[in-house]
Design a protein around this motif. Sequence first.
Motif, PDB file in Angstrom:
ATOM      1  N   ALA A 144      18.018  -9.017 -40.179  1.00 25.54           N
ATOM      2  CA  ALA A 144      17.805  -9.396 -41.765  1.00 25.54           C
ATOM      3  C   ALA A 144      18.986  -8.919 -42.497  1.00 25.54           C
ATOM      4  O   ALA A 144      19.971  -8.173 -42.019  1.00 25.54           O
ATOM      5  CB  ALA A 144      16.773  -8.081 -42.023  1.00 25.54           C
ATOM      6  N   ARG A 145      19.281  -9.671 -43.684  1.00 23.15           N
ATOM      7  CA  ARG A 145      20.411  -9.424 -44.285  1.00 23.15           C
ATOM      8  C   ARG A 145      19.972  -9.476 -46.025  1.00 23.15           C
ATOM      9  O   ARG A 145      19.375  -9.852 -46.574  1.00 23.15           O
ATOM     10  CB  ARG A 145      21.397 -10.736 -44.037  1.00 23.15           C
ATOM     11  N   GLU A 146      20.988  -8.286 -46.201  1.00 23.90           N
ATOM     12  CA  GLU A 146      20.729  -8.235 -47.862  1.00 23.90           C
ATOM     13  C   GLU A 146      21.365  -9.539 -48.509  1.00 23.90           C
ATOM     14  O   GLU A 146      22.038 -10.179 -48.153  1.00 23.90           O
ATOM     15  CB  GLU A 146      21.868  -7.081 -48.032  1.00 23.90           C
ATOM     16  N   VAL A 147      20.279 -10.111 -49.632  1.00 26.07           N
ATOM     17  CA  VAL A 147      20.514 -11.015 -50.529  1.00 26.07           C
ATOM     18  C   VAL A 147      20.345 -12.125 -49.247  1.00 26.07           C
ATOM     19  O   VAL A 147      21.064 -13.246 -49.322  1.00 26.07           O
ATOM     20  CB  VAL A 147      21.788 -11.112 -51.199  1.00 26.07           C
ATOM     21  N   GLY A 148      19.578 -12.134 -48.433  1.00 24.53           N
ATOM     22  CA  GLY A 148      19.578 -13.240 -47.254  1.00 24.53           C
ATOM     23  C   GLY A 148      18.014 -13.363 -46.785  1.00 24.53           C
ATOM     24  O   GLY A 148      17.191 -12.770 -47.484  1.00 24.53           O
ATOM     25  N   GLY A 149      18.053 -13.737 -45.580  1.00 28.57           N
ATOM     26  CA  GLY A 149      16.876 -13.666 -45.007  1.00 28.57           C
ATOM     27  C   GLY A 149      16.554 -12.771 -43.937  1.00 28.57           C
ATOM     28  O   GLY A 149      17.323 -11.899 -43.578  1.00 28.57           O
ATOM     29  N   ARG A 150      15.565 -13.123 -43.081  1.00 29.48           N
ATOM     30  CA  ARG A 150      15.267 -12.492 -42.209  1.00 29.48           C
ATOM     31  C   ARG A 150      14.864 -13.416 -40.921  1.00 29.48           C
ATOM     32  O   ARG A 150      13.964 -14.397 -40.957  1.00 29.48           O
ATOM     33  CB  ARG A 150      13.794 -11.592 -42.338  1.00 29.48           C
ATOM     34  N   GLU A 151      15.099 -13.043 -39.609  1.00 31.19           N
ATOM     35  CA  GLU A 151      14.758 -13.841 -38.308  1.00 31.19           C
ATOM     36  C   GLU A 151      14.791 -12.967 -37.161  1.00 31.19           C
ATOM     37  O   GLU A 151      15.096 -12.413 -36.988  1.00 31.19           O
ATOM     38  CB  GLU A 151      15.795 -15.009 -38.309  1.00 31.19           C
ATOM     39  N   LEU A 152      13.663 -13.803 -36.353  1.00 26.48           N
ATOM     40  CA  LEU A 152      13.108 -13.186 -35.236  1.00 26.48           C
ATOM     41  C   LEU A 152      13.375 -14.103 -34.103  1.00 26.48           C
ATOM     42  O   LEU A 152      12.700 -15.326 -34.182  1.00 26.48           O
ATOM     43  CB  LEU A 152      11.801 -12.501 -35.273  1.00 26.48           C
ATOM     44  N   LEU A 153      13.969 -14.018 -32.908  1.00 27.33           N
ATOM     45  CA  LEU A 153      14.105 -14.813 -31.716  1.00 27.33           C
ATOM     46  C   LEU A 153      13.378 -14.003 -30.469  1.00 27.33           C
ATOM     47  O   LEU A 153      13.531 -12.805 -30.246  1.00 27.33           O
ATOM     48  CB  LEU A 153      15.302 -15.174 -31.497  1.00 27.33           C
ATOM     49  N   ARG A 154      12.800 -14.794 -29.645  1.00 29.92           N
ATOM     50  CA  ARG A 154      12.251 -14.141 -28.431  1.00 29.92           C
ATOM     51  C   ARG A 154      12.651 -15.097 -27.348  1.00 29.92           C
ATOM     52  O   ARG A 154      12.564 -16.155 -27.409  1.00 29.92           O
ATOM     53  CB  ARG A 154      10.914 -14.206 -28.631  1.00 29.92           C
ATOM     54  N   ILE A 155      12.820 -14.497 -26.208  1.00 36.77           N
ATOM     55  CA  ILE A 155      13.151 -14.930 -24.810  1.00 36.77           C
ATOM     56  C   ILE A 155      12.309 -14.331 -23.817  1.00 36.77           C
ATOM     57  O   ILE A 155      12.652 -13.022 -23.385  1.00 36.77           O
ATOM     58  CB  ILE A 155      14.904 -14.905 -24.526  1.00 36.77           C
ATOM     59  N   PRO A 156      11.483 -14.927 -23.259  1.00 37.12           N
ATOM     60  CA  PRO A 156      10.697 -14.487 -22.114  1.00 37.12           C
ATOM     61  C   PRO A 156      11.378 -14.201 -20.721  1.00 37.12           C
ATOM     62  O   PRO A 156      12.249 -15.188 -20.463  1.00 37.12           O
ATOM     63  CB  PRO A 156       9.446 -15.397 -22.028  1.00 37.12           C
ATOM     64  N   PHE A 157      11.156 -13.232 -19.972  1.00 34.85           N
ATOM     65  CA  PHE A 157      11.810 -13.327 -18.684  1.00 34.85           C
ATOM     66  C   PHE A 157      11.060 -12.316 -17.780  1.00 34.85           C
ATOM     67  O   PHE A 157      10.097 -11.542 -18.170  1.00 34.85           O
ATOM     68  CB  PHE A 157      13.232 -12.570 -18.618  1.00 34.85           C
ATOM     69  N   LYS A 158      11.126 -12.069 -16.721  1.00 35.95           N
ATOM     70  CA  LYS A 158      10.693 -11.221 -15.575  1.00 35.95           C
ATOM     71  C   LYS A 158      11.634 -10.364 -15.046  1.00 35.95           C
ATOM     72  O   LYS A 158      12.879 -10.696 -14.733  1.00 35.95           O
ATOM     73  CB  LYS A 158      10.162 -12.069 -14.281  1.00 35.95           C
ATOM     74  N   TRP A 159      11.044  -9.012 -14.736  1.00 33.44           N
ATOM     75  CA  TRP A 159      11.957  -7.868 -14.153  1.00 33.44           C
ATOM     76  C   TRP A 159      11.349  -7.162 -13.084  1.00 33.44           C
ATOM     77  O   TRP A 159      10.310  -7.136 -13.229  1.00 33.44           O
ATOM     78  CB  TRP A 159      12.268  -6.884 -15.462  1.00 33.44           C
ATOM     79  N   PRO A 160      12.039  -7.138 -11.982  1.00 27.02           N
ATOM     80  CA  PRO A 160      13.524  -7.521 -11.871  1.00 27.02           C
ATOM     81  C   PRO A 160      13.586  -8.828 -11.515  1.00 27.02           C
ATOM     82  O   PRO A 160      12.532  -9.592 -10.977  1.00 27.02           O
ATOM     83  CB  PRO A 160      13.985  -6.711 -10.475  1.00 27.02           C
ATOM     84  N   ALA A 161      14.515  -9.788 -11.722  1.00 22.79           N
ATOM     85  CA  ALA A 161      14.862 -11.200 -11.490  1.00 22.79           C
ATOM     86  C   ALA A 161      14.845 -11.250  -9.954  1.00 22.79           C
ATOM     87  O   ALA A 161      15.693 -10.675  -9.104  1.00 22.79           O
ATOM     88  CB  ALA A 161      15.883 -11.836 -12.231  1.00 22.79           C
ATOM     89  N   ALA A 162      13.947 -12.210  -9.296  1.00 12.73           N
ATOM     90  CA  ALA A 162      14.225 -12.518  -7.806  1.00 12.73           C
ATOM     91  C   ALA A 162      15.365 -13.393  -7.741  1.00 12.73           C
ATOM     92  O   ALA A 162      16.175 -13.573  -6.393  1.00 12.73           O
ATOM     93  CB  ALA A 162      12.914 -13.314  -7.469  1.00 12.73           C
ATOM     94  N   ALA A 163      15.642 -14.012  -8.690  1.00 15.49           N
ATOM     95  CA  ALA A 163      16.874 -15.098  -8.792  1.00 15.49           C
ATOM     96  C   ALA A 163      17.580 -14.861  -9.948  1.00 15.49           C
ATOM     97  O   ALA A 163      17.077 -14.581 -10.952  1.00 15.49           O
ATOM     98  CB  ALA A 163      16.533 -16.616  -8.394  1.00 15.49           C
ATOM     99  N   ALA A 164      18.797 -15.649 -10.080  1.00 17.63           N
ATOM    100  CA  ALA A 164      19.348 -15.480 -11.368  1.00 17.63           C
ATOM    101  C   ALA A 164      18.697 -16.300 -12.328  1.00 17.63           C
ATOM    102  O   ALA A 164      18.105 -17.264 -12.124  1.00 17.63           O
ATOM    103  CB  ALA A 164      20.847 -16.245 -11.233  1.00 17.63           C
ATOM    104  N   PHE A 165      18.738 -15.757 -13.534  1.00 20.93           N
ATOM    105  CA  PHE A 165      17.968 -16.230 -14.676  1.00 20.93           C
ATOM    106  C   PHE A 165      18.827 -16.321 -15.912  1.00 20.93           C
ATOM    107  O   PHE A 165      19.573 -15.351 -16.239  1.00 20.93           O
ATOM    108  CB  PHE A 165      17.046 -15.284 -14.983  1.00 20.93           C
TER     109      PHE A 165
END
Length: 175
Positions: free
Chosen positions: A135-156
């Motif tokens: 979020a930024r003053e005199v600006g906007g707001r943004e939200l991003l998501r990245i799904p993942f599994k923990w612990p990773a069985a392989a590199a992700f």
Amino acid sequence: MRKLLTLGISGIIAGPALSGPSVAAEMKVSIEVPKLDVAEYHRPYVAAWIEKPDGSVAANLSVWYDVKSENKKGNKWLKDLRQWWRRAGRDLEMPVDGLSSATRPVGKHPIDLSSSAPALAELQAGEYELVVEAAREVGGRELLRIPFKWPAAAAFSGTAQGKEELGEVALEIKP
């Protein structure tokens, strides 16, 4: 005989603890603050956390805000990080050592964590989302998501591309 027995028992108990886990996972997050062509620019406040499928916070990773403001005035604007604030922020007494830091300039900024880091040490096996909010003053707001599994069985690796207040957010997990 007592010394020998004590040493033998302490070796049995300490042996596994000293050897540690055979494989240590690591998580790397990269958050890009984009260059914006605007009349009045303020660096964004940014929060990054790990969210459970039910929407609760599993771990806070980082909060960038105006930590140097007089009388903690920068804390007042943390509420603009709406999702983070509602889920975790209002319960924290800022600043938090190892979590909060100053806002960042334009560019890519890494957050590197090993599985022994406090944010990941208590993370149970399962499905999660990395969430990054800006979020930024005199600006906007943004939200991003990245799904993942923990612990990773392989590199992700996964990415999400922002459109306004965030550039590319990247997540890399190595088992």
